[in-house]
Design a protein around this motif. Structure first.
Motif, PDB file in Angstrom:
ATOM      1  N   PRO A  61      58.901  33.147  47.648  1.00  0.00           N
ATOM      2  CA  PRO A  61      59.350  31.881  47.060  1.00  0.00           C
ATOM      3  C   PRO A  61      59.799  32.046  45.614  1.00  0.00           C
ATOM      4  N   ASN A  62      60.618  31.132  45.168  1.00  0.00           N
ATOM      5  CA  ASN A  62      61.049  31.101  43.775  1.00  0.00           C
ATOM      6  C   ASN A  62      59.904  30.610  42.893  1.00  0.00           C
ATOM      7  N   ASP A  63      59.862  31.090  41.638  1.00  0.00           N
ATOM      8  CA  ASP A  63      58.885  30.618  40.653  1.00  0.00           C
ATOM      9  C   ASP A  63      57.452  30.740  41.175  1.00  0.00           C
ATOM     10  N   ALA A  64      57.059  31.958  41.550  1.00  0.00           N
ATOM     11  CA  ALA A  64      55.721  32.180  42.114  1.00  0.00           C
ATOM     12  C   ALA A  64      55.211  33.558  41.721  1.00  0.00           C
ATOM     13  N   TYR A  65      53.902  33.707  41.800  1.00  0.00           N
ATOM     14  CA  TYR A  65      53.271  35.015  41.608  1.00  0.00           C
ATOM     15  C   TYR A  65      52.873  35.518  42.989  1.00  0.00           C
ATOM     16  N   VAL A  66      53.452  36.638  43.420  1.00  0.00           N
ATOM     17  CA  VAL A  66      53.198  37.194  44.746  1.00  0.00           C
ATOM     18  C   VAL A  66      52.519  38.553  44.593  1.00  0.00           C
ATOM     19  N   SER A  67      51.377  38.728  45.249  1.00  0.00           N
ATOM     20  CA  SER A  67      50.691  40.024  45.264  1.00  0.00           C
ATOM     21  C   SER A  67      51.049  40.769  46.539  1.00  0.00           C
ATOM     22  N   LEU A  68      51.252  42.067  46.411  1.00  0.00           N
ATOM     23  CA  LEU A  68      51.498  42.932  47.567  1.00  0.00           C
ATOM     24  C   LEU A  68      50.337  43.909  47.645  1.00  0.00           C
ATOM     25  N   LEU A  69      49.489  43.737  48.658  1.00  0.00           N
ATOM     26  CA  LEU A  69      48.255  44.500  48.792  1.00  0.00           C
ATOM     27  C   LEU A  69      48.356  45.451  49.976  1.00  0.00           C
ATOM     28  N   GLY A  70      47.826  46.642  49.797  1.00  0.00           N
ATOM     29  CA  GLY A  70      47.770  47.585  50.912  1.00  0.00           C
ATOM     30  C   GLY A  70      47.086  48.861  50.488  1.00  0.00           C
ATOM     31  N   PRO A  71      46.564  49.614  51.428  1.00  0.00           N
ATOM     32  CA  PRO A  71      45.912  50.878  51.084  1.00  0.00           C
ATOM     33  C   PRO A  71      46.931  51.919  50.669  1.00  0.00           C
TER      34      PRO A  71
ATOM     35  N   SER B 283      44.111  46.979  44.878  1.00  0.00           N
ATOM     36  CA  SER B 283      42.827  46.310  44.664  1.00  0.00           C
ATOM     37  C   SER B 283      42.830  44.935  45.312  1.00  0.00           C
ATOM     38  N   GLU B 284      41.947  44.730  46.273  1.00  0.00           N
ATOM     39  CA  GLU B 284      41.875  43.422  46.930  1.00  0.00           C
ATOM     40  C   GLU B 284      41.437  42.333  45.952  1.00  0.00           C
ATOM     41  N   THR B 285      40.551  42.658  45.015  1.00  0.00           N
ATOM     42  CA  THR B 285      40.112  41.682  44.025  1.00  0.00           C
ATOM     43  C   THR B 285      41.272  41.235  43.154  1.00  0.00           C
ATOM     44  N   GLU B 286      42.074  42.186  42.711  1.00  0.00           N
ATOM     45  CA  GLU B 286      43.233  41.892  41.868  1.00  0.00           C
ATOM     46  C   GLU B 286      44.269  41.068  42.633  1.00  0.00           C
ATOM     47  N   ALA B 287      44.527  41.449  43.877  1.00  0.00           N
ATOM     48  CA  ALA B 287      45.527  40.736  44.681  1.00  0.00           C
ATOM     49  C   ALA B 287      45.129  39.280  44.888  1.00  0.00           C
ATOM     50  N   LEU B 288      43.866  39.038  45.207  1.00  0.00           N
ATOM     51  CA  LEU B 288      43.398  37.673  45.455  1.00  0.00           C
ATOM     52  C   LEU B 288      43.378  36.846  44.174  1.00  0.00           C
ATOM     53  N   ALA B 289      43.046  37.491  43.054  1.00  0.00           N
ATOM     54  CA  ALA B 289      42.965  36.771  41.786  1.00  0.00           C
ATOM     55  C   ALA B 289      44.342  36.423  41.240  1.00  0.00           C
ATOM     56  N   MET B 290      45.343  37.257  41.516  1.00  0.00           N
ATOM     57  CA  MET B 290      46.659  37.103  40.891  1.00  0.00           C
ATOM     58  C   MET B 290      47.629  36.272  41.712  1.00  0.00           C
ATOM     59  N   GLY B 291      47.627  36.452  43.019  1.00  0.00           N
ATOM     60  CA  GLY B 291      48.720  35.939  43.828  1.00  0.00           C
ATOM     61  C   GLY B 291      48.608  34.492  44.261  1.00  0.00           C
ATOM     62  N   ASP B 292      49.681  33.717  44.046  1.00  0.00           N
ATOM     63  CA  ASP B 292      49.795  32.425  44.728  1.00  0.00           C
ATOM     64  C   ASP B 292      49.953  32.694  46.219  1.00  0.00           C
ATOM     65  N   THR B 293      50.698  33.746  46.518  1.00  0.00           N
ATOM     66  CA  THR B 293      50.851  34.261  47.881  1.00  0.00           C
ATOM     67  C   THR B 293      50.466  35.728  47.873  1.00  0.00           C
ATOM     68  N   VAL B 294      49.758  36.167  48.923  1.00  0.00           N
ATOM     69  CA  VAL B 294      49.385  37.577  49.052  1.00  0.00           C
ATOM     70  C   VAL B 294      50.011  38.126  50.328  1.00  0.00           C
ATOM     71  N   LEU B 295      50.781  39.210  50.171  1.00  0.00           N
ATOM     72  CA  LEU B 295      51.323  39.937  51.319  1.00  0.00           C
ATOM     73  C   LEU B 295      50.454  41.170  51.537  1.00  0.00           C
TER      74      LEU B 295
END
Length: 357
Positions: free
Chosen positions: A28-38, A198-210
């Motif tokens: 999405p536009n104007d959003a913080y998106v985290s991309l998480l993966g091992p 980091s799952e903690t970082e992804a959850l804390a940062m992202g409006d959406t998490v991929l």
């Protein structure tokens, strides 16, 4: 909310081995998106393909409605912040930031006054006022992070890609910079795509998490949904907050190596049957404590506890040899002392469980 980036069946292989195996995603536009993966899931490859540093072998990349696969990186309107910051040590803070404007291939800014004004505004935005003339070697890791971000933002990209941007920082600074990055993004009004392991970082940062798994998007959701309803056993494992049992469904229970586990209503379709219970949903009771009618009970032998500040994680050996983890938040109760190798009942409400079937 309108989309700034669309990925349609994007592929990328190295020597015949797929790194991206058909990525479909909408940012999405104007959003913080985290991309998480091992490690090895394809996170950095995906970022480099979006930026144009590497070509996609197939699929489409649409940015602001136009196809950009095949478009050179400097013509995409996408900024990139590298994990190691990639700053010039012989230039000052001000000169590093100005470099993005003065040296870009498309429409470089040559008017000294315009450059000075844009750099001054960007320094204020990222909180570097007073450090303009410092050498890069004279500032902290967190300040280097801000310089790298400012050098990208000063070019006014429509989207910013961040490759593990907090990985080079110490733990305390990483925590502080999470909030700073979110504030800076909100002021700019552009989409950030933040890669992290980091799952903690992804959850804390992202409006959406991929969540990326073996070159595919395994789940796309807000942090709350992802944390409470992971889409598969593999996603639950990445989050590192679930005890997961293999086994199979049989009538009204899940048959596992530690016995029959009563089912709640939460079900997720999955090719691999599994039963999951989050660490913080389990209570530790004396061995002879009887469960209530809506509870599930197993037994384990206490191994050790680990203090993490706001919580204590306690580890128990189950009869099948696996380690079972319980997270107790210290705001809920004072920490308990458990007898080493002592037997305890591990109890949770069946409605708190999540079954993949």
């Amino acid at each position: 909310m309108s989309a700034v980036l669309q990925l349609k069946n994007v592929h990328r292989s190295y020597a015949g081995v797929p790194a991206l195996a058909g990525i479909d995603a909408t940012l999405p536009n104007d959003a913080y998106v985290s991309l998480l993966g091992p490690s090895g899931s394809g996170k950095t490859t995906l970022l480099r393909v979006i930026a144009g540093f590497e070509p996609a072998d197939g699929g489409q990349i649409l940015f602001a409605g136009r196809r950009i696969d095949g478009v050179p990186p400097h013509q995409r309107g996408i900024g990139f912040v590298f994990q190691n910051f990639a700053l010039f040590p012989h230039l000052s803070v001000r000169q590093n930031i100005a470099f993005g404007l003065e040296s870009r291939v498309v429409d470089p800014v040559t008017d000294v006054k315009i450059v000075a004004g844009r750099v001054r505004d960007m320094i204020a935005l990222v909180g570097l006022a007073g450090l303009e003339d410092r050498a890069i070697t004279q500032i902290s890791g967190g300040q280097k992070q801000r310089v790298a971000l400012a050098r990208t933002l000063v070019t006014e990209p429509s989207m910013v890609l961040l490759d593990e941007p907090l990985g080079a920082l110490d733990a305390n600074l990483r925590t502080r910079m999470r909030g700073e990055l979110r504030k800076i993004r909100e002021r700019c009004g552009v989409t950030f795509l933040h890669v992290t392991g980091s799952e903690t970082e992804a959850l804390a940062m992202g409006d959406t998490v991929l969540v990326l798994d073996r070159g595919r998007i395994a789940q796309s959701a807000d942090a709350g949904t992802l944390y409470s309803r992971p889409a598969s056993p593999d996603v639950a494992r990445f989050l590192n907050c679930f005890n997961i049992f293999s086994g199979e469904l049989a009538d009204d229970a899940f048959v596992s190596p530690v016995g029959r586990l009563a089912l709640g209503d939460a079900r997720q379709p999955s090719a691999k049957p599994a039963y999951a219970i989050r660490y913080d949903r389990v209570s530790i009771r004396p061995k002879d404590a009887a469960p209530a009618g809506d509870e599930v009970r197993i037994e384990g032998s206490f191994v050790a506890s680990e203090y993490s500040g706001a919580a204590i994680n306690s580890f128990f050996a189950l009869d099948d040899g696996r380690v079972f983890e319980v997270e107790t938040h210290l705001s809920h109760a004072a920490p308990e002392n458990y007898e080493e190798r002592g037997r305890y009942a591990l109890v949770w409400k069946k409605e708190d469980s999540l079954v993949f079937a």
